[in-house]
Design an enzyme around this catalytic site. Structure first.
Site, short mmCIF file in Angstrom:
data_model
loop_
_atom_site.label_atom_id
_atom_site.label_comp_id
_atom_site.label_asym_id
_atom_site.label_seq_id
_atom_site.Cartn_x
_atom_site.Cartn_y
_atom_site.Cartn_z
N GLY A 17 28.95 78.01 24.88
CA GLY A 17 27.85 77.19 25.24
C GLY A 17 26.50 77.54 25.04
O GLY A 17 25.69 77.10 25.90
N SER A 18 26.22 78.10 23.83
CA SER A 18 25.10 78.54 23.60
C SER A 18 23.95 77.25 23.33
O SER A 18 22.65 77.10 23.99
CB SER A 18 24.81 79.50 22.29
OG SER A 18 25.29 78.67 21.12
N ASN A 19 24.47 76.23 22.83
CA ASN A 19 23.53 75.03 22.73
C ASN A 19 23.42 74.34 23.98
O ASN A 19 22.45 73.83 24.30
CB ASN A 19 24.19 73.81 21.74
CG ASN A 19 23.59 74.24 20.33
OD1 ASN A 19 22.48 74.14 20.10
ND2 ASN A 19 24.59 74.28 19.52
N ASN A 112 25.70 64.85 19.23
CA ASN A 112 26.20 66.12 18.78
C ASN A 112 25.54 66.95 17.82
O ASN A 112 24.63 66.13 17.22
CB ASN A 112 27.78 65.77 18.17
CG ASN A 112 28.57 67.05 17.78
OD1 ASN A 112 28.62 68.19 18.41
ND2 ASN A 112 28.85 67.13 16.45
N HIS A 114 25.57 69.50 14.45
CA HIS A 114 26.70 70.01 13.49
C HIS A 114 25.86 71.24 12.63
O HIS A 114 24.64 70.54 12.29
CB HIS A 114 27.03 68.85 12.66
CG HIS A 114 28.01 69.36 11.53
ND1 HIS A 114 29.42 69.82 12.08
CD2 HIS A 114 28.06 69.41 10.28
CE1 HIS A 114 30.18 70.34 10.79
NE2 HIS A 114 29.32 69.88 9.96
N GLU A 147 33.78 57.15 16.23
CA GLU A 147 34.97 57.56 16.32
C GLU A 147 35.52 58.09 15.12
O GLU A 147 36.52 58.69 15.04
CB GLU A 147 35.88 56.15 16.24
CG GLU A 147 35.74 55.43 17.39
CD GLU A 147 34.53 54.50 17.59
OE1 GLU A 147 34.25 53.74 18.39
OE2 GLU A 147 33.63 54.67 16.59
N ASP A 150 32.13 63.93 12.70
CA ASP A 150 30.70 64.10 12.22
C ASP A 150 30.29 62.98 11.03
O ASP A 150 29.71 63.23 10.20
CB ASP A 150 30.82 65.66 11.39
CG ASP A 150 31.27 66.72 12.24
OD1 ASP A 150 31.00 66.52 13.42
OD2 ASP A 150 32.10 67.66 11.48
N GLU A 179 19.45 75.01 15.56
CA GLU A 179 20.09 74.15 16.30
C GLU A 179 19.57 74.05 17.73
O GLU A 179 19.19 73.18 18.27
CB GLU A 179 21.85 74.66 16.34
CG GLU A 179 22.23 74.49 15.25
CD GLU A 179 23.99 74.61 15.38
OE1 GLU A 179 24.49 74.46 16.55
OE2 GLU A 179 24.27 75.27 14.39
#
Length: 206
Positions: A17-19, A112, A114, A147, A150, A179
């Site tokens: 969970g670094s983000n 999200n 990426h 759905e 990415d 990020e």
């Protein structure tokens, strides 16, 4: 999308969970006008759960190996998020592809990050894909989740140069720095109601 009164955020993780840490720190120090309401993991031993608990943030496990199939698992996740009044969902190293069940419950409210400049190099090992392809520039993308893998509309991107002697580890580390800066910026835009989705385009209102 309209501004949400509560701006309560649920964070889904599968690992360290670094983000997640970057998002929580940004919310706690006022850079993001939102509140971290709950952290949910599909992996009971995810290190991020302890980190969330250390902040006093409620944490929950919905083990995909116990609660199955996928639709049932996501309904259980939705129940946890609803119980904590979540209006925005952030994926932070959540290693599950979302189905229409969860996407539909939070349409245009799931973010999200990426480690590539989408639509290039979707899926796993994006940094290795970039090196193998020989690109000179890669980076990271914060996008809305739909759905497909990415695939959702892009909110923000940051470029990272690929150096001559980069390895997967060295490139990944520099992308991760971006990020941690970019993801809170995108969440702040959503939480303050400044994002409008028009098809594939995400417009940022002043």
């Amino acid at each position: 999308m309209p501004e949400r009164e509560s701006a309560r955020v649920g964070i889904l993780i599968s690992g360290r969970g670094s983000n997640m840490v970057a998002l929580i720190e940004a919310m706690r120090d006022g850079r993001v006008p939102a509140e971290p309401s709950v952290v949910v993991s599909n992996v009971p031993e995810a290190a991020g759960l302890a980190r969330a608990a250390a902040w006093g943030i409620p944490a929950a496990v919905v083990d995909h190996k116990v609660v199955a199939p996928r639709a049932a698992h996501e309904r259980a996740v939705i129940e946890v998020l609803a119980r904590h009044g979540v209006g925005i969902v952030c994926l932070a190293g959540y290693m599950r592809r979302l189905s229409p069940v969860l996407v539909g419950a939070f349409r245009d409210r799931i973010l999200n990050v990426h480690p590539a400049l989408l639509p290039a190099f979707p899926g796993l090992d994006a940094q290795r894909q970039a090196l193998d392809h020989g690109v000179k520039v890669t980076g990271c993308t914060v996008h809305l989740v739909d759905e497909q893998l990415d695939h959702g509309p892009i909110v923000l991107q940051a470029a990272v140069p690929v150096l001559e002697h980069d390895t997967v580890d060295s490139l990944s580390a520099r992308i991760l720095e971006q990020e941690h800066a970019l993801y809170p910026q995108a969440l702040a835009l959503m939480a303050s109601g400044r994002l409008t989705v028009e098809g594939r385009r995400v417009r940022i209102r002043p």
